[in-house]
Design an enzyme around this catalytic site. Structure first.
Site, PDB file in Angstrom:
ATOM      1  N   SER A  52       0.809  -1.316  -0.073  1.00 23.34           N
ATOM      2  CA  SER A  52      -0.061  -0.152  -0.072  1.00 23.34           C
ATOM      3  C   SER A  52       0.699   1.230   0.010  1.00 23.34           C
ATOM      4  O   SER A  52       0.305   2.310  -0.404  1.00 23.34           O
ATOM      5  CB  SER A  52      -1.047  -0.023   1.227  1.00 23.34           C
ATOM      6  OG  SER A  52      -1.863  -0.989   1.064  1.00 23.34           O
ATOM      7  N   GLY A  89      -4.426  -2.011  -1.052  1.00 24.81           N
ATOM      8  CA  GLY A  89      -3.376  -1.613  -2.094  1.00 24.81           C
ATOM      9  C   GLY A  89      -3.041  -0.439  -2.037  1.00 24.81           C
ATOM     10  O   GLY A  89      -3.751   0.395  -1.455  1.00 24.81           O
ATOM     11  N   CYS A 142      -9.523  -1.846   3.202  1.00 28.44           N
ATOM     12  CA  CYS A 142      -8.804  -0.885   2.832  1.00 28.44           C
ATOM     13  C   CYS A 142      -9.251  -0.436   1.359  1.00 28.44           C
ATOM     14  O   CYS A 142     -10.368  -0.034   0.962  1.00 28.44           O
ATOM     15  CB  CYS A 142      -7.494  -0.790   3.086  1.00 28.44           C
ATOM     16  SG  CYS A 142      -6.223   0.531   3.118  1.00 28.44           S
ATOM     17  N   HIS A 159      -7.222  -2.261   8.990  1.00 28.55           N
ATOM     18  CA  HIS A 159      -6.397  -3.836   8.485  1.00 28.55           C
ATOM     19  C   HIS A 159      -6.637  -4.501   9.652  1.00 28.55           C
ATOM     20  O   HIS A 159      -6.033  -4.618  10.942  1.00 28.55           O
ATOM     21  CB  HIS A 159      -4.829  -3.540   8.357  1.00 28.55           C
ATOM     22  CG  HIS A 159      -4.418  -2.900   7.171  1.00 28.55           C
ATOM     23  ND1 HIS A 159      -4.287  -3.754   6.063  1.00 28.55           N
ATOM     24  CD2 HIS A 159      -4.601  -1.559   6.474  1.00 28.55           C
ATOM     25  CE1 HIS A 159      -4.200  -3.016   5.046  1.00 28.55           C
ATOM     26  NE2 HIS A 159      -4.292  -1.986   5.262  1.00 28.55           N
ATOM     27  N   GLU A 171      -6.213  -7.674  10.237  1.00 25.28           N
ATOM     28  CA  GLU A 171      -4.843  -8.565  10.381  1.00 25.28           C
ATOM     29  C   GLU A 171      -3.893  -8.037  11.264  1.00 25.28           C
ATOM     30  O   GLU A 171      -3.136  -8.870  11.882  1.00 25.28           O
ATOM     31  CB  GLU A 171      -4.326  -9.184   8.856  1.00 25.28           C
ATOM     32  CG  GLU A 171      -3.249  -8.232   8.130  1.00 25.28           C
ATOM     33  CD  GLU A 171      -3.854  -7.150   7.895  1.00 25.28           C
ATOM     34  OE1 GLU A 171      -3.143  -6.271   7.594  1.00 25.28           O
ATOM     35  OE2 GLU A 171      -5.133  -6.704   7.879  1.00 25.28           O
TER      36      GLU A 171
END
Length: 357
Positions: free
Chosen positions: A45, A218, A245, A329, A331
């Protein structure tokens, strides 16, 4: 060796060069995380961006093979207050300076990153040039005519289809700049994964007998990823869709919504997000420069999460069409791991759909 930072507004800062020392251009942004500099460096990103770390000491725990989010450093340049001379950590396999040199990335230390961050906050993200040369009119012209590339997603996406075996749901991921942490978390839930290039057709995706399709994170402006938007439009209503995102922004645009560029973005590991359905706050990791325009949401978009700091959209859904997205995010666990639950929630939705079929 001295290094010079030239900003779009004419500001020049001088520090010490490390890593590679070829002149580079990019968009300057800042990240407020206290740890995780290697994850930041390798996050797709950040492709095309020059990252300022606000935490003053970087490199102190070294570099290792485990903490990477992709197969290379993705940032165009790196700016820190102090580059640690000695790294110390049981996992360390090398130091930051050597790593950046091997990866061909220009870095600058010994500058006032606090002042630089405040300038970005006040004026917004800017074009930036890093060089060891003296600042000349020629370099100023280069910066003036520089524009952020529109094909960054194409540059960072996988070029071949990859499969990871599992016993559970079969999840397809459209790789717009996928972080490895995302695929690891879904894999840990027992799912099998098929990771597709960014320009995979919707017909090909539907031919893989998937249980859901995830549009990944990204770089860049979501409106530049026109092919991905078209793919999402064609998939809506045919298969459950998830987005993280940039992926969330792609889904919002596919549903007729709109996006806009934030002044300086959200990049760090301490962003509070309110879940409007439960009234609970999660502390999340984020990295994005664009957001969904809450004033232009369509009836197909139900906002589920908002940023506590600035009330920007952090999540939405359409239950009827099985579309779900988050801006943060889930994760990442930079300390708090509150948001990890999102993946389990998404898998539960697929289980519910199977039970109702």
């Amino acid at each position: 060796m001295n290094a010079h930072i030239l900003l779009e507004d004419g500001t020049v800062l001088t520090g010490k060069a490390f890593g590679d020392t070829k002149t580079v251009l990019g968009e300057i942004v800042f990240n407020t995380s206290m740890t995780g500099y290697q994850e930041t460096l390798t996050d797709p990103s950040y492709a095309g961006q020059i990252v300022v770390m606000t935490y003053p000491l970087i490199g102190n725990y070294g570099i290792n093979e485990k903490d990477v989010e992709s197969d290379k450093v993705q940032v165009s340049g790196f700016i820190v207050k102090e580059n640690a001379k000695f790294e110390s950590n049981w996992m360390s396999q090398g130091n930051l300076s050597d790593y950046l040199k091997e990866q061909g990335v220009f870095a600058v230390s010994d500058v006032d990153t606090r002042m630089l961050t405040k300038k970005i906050r006040n004026q917004g993200t800017m074009k930036c040039l890093l060089t060891t040369e003296e600042i000349t009119d020629n370099l100023k012209e280069q910066l003036k005519h520089y524009s952020f590339p529109t094909n960054t997603v194409e540059q960072v996406s996988t070029r071949e289809i990859k499969h990871i075996a599992g016993e559970g749901k079969h999840i397809g991921i459209v790789d717009l700049g996928l972080k490895r942490g995302i695929s690891h978390h879904i894999e840990a839930l027992g799912c099998s994964l098929t990771i597709f290039p960014w320009d995979t057709t919707y017909e090909k995706l539907l031919s893989y007998d998937l249980d859901a399709v995830l549009f990944s994170n990204g770089p860049g402006d979501p409106k530049d990823a026109k092919y991905a938007i078209h793919t999402a439009e064609q998939l809506i209503g045919k298969i459950p869709l998830f987005g993280i995102c940039l992926g969330q922004q792609i889904l919002a645009l596919a549903l007729g919504g709109d996006t806009y560029k934030l002044k300086f973005g959200h990049r760090g590991g301490n962003h509070p997000v309110l879940d409007l359905r439960t009234n609970k706050v999660m502390i999340t990791a984020q990295n994005h420069g664009y957001a969904i325009n809450s004033n232009k949401v369509t009836k197909d978009i139900e906002i589920t999460h908002i940023n506590v700091n600035d009330l920007t959209v952090e999540g939405f859904c359409n239950k009827q069409l099985n579309v779900y997205g988050v801006q943060f995010h889930p994760e990442a666990g930079p300390g708090p791991s509150d948001a990890n639950v999102i993946f389990k929630q998404w898998m539960s939705l697929l289980d519910e759909e199977g039970d109702n079929a």
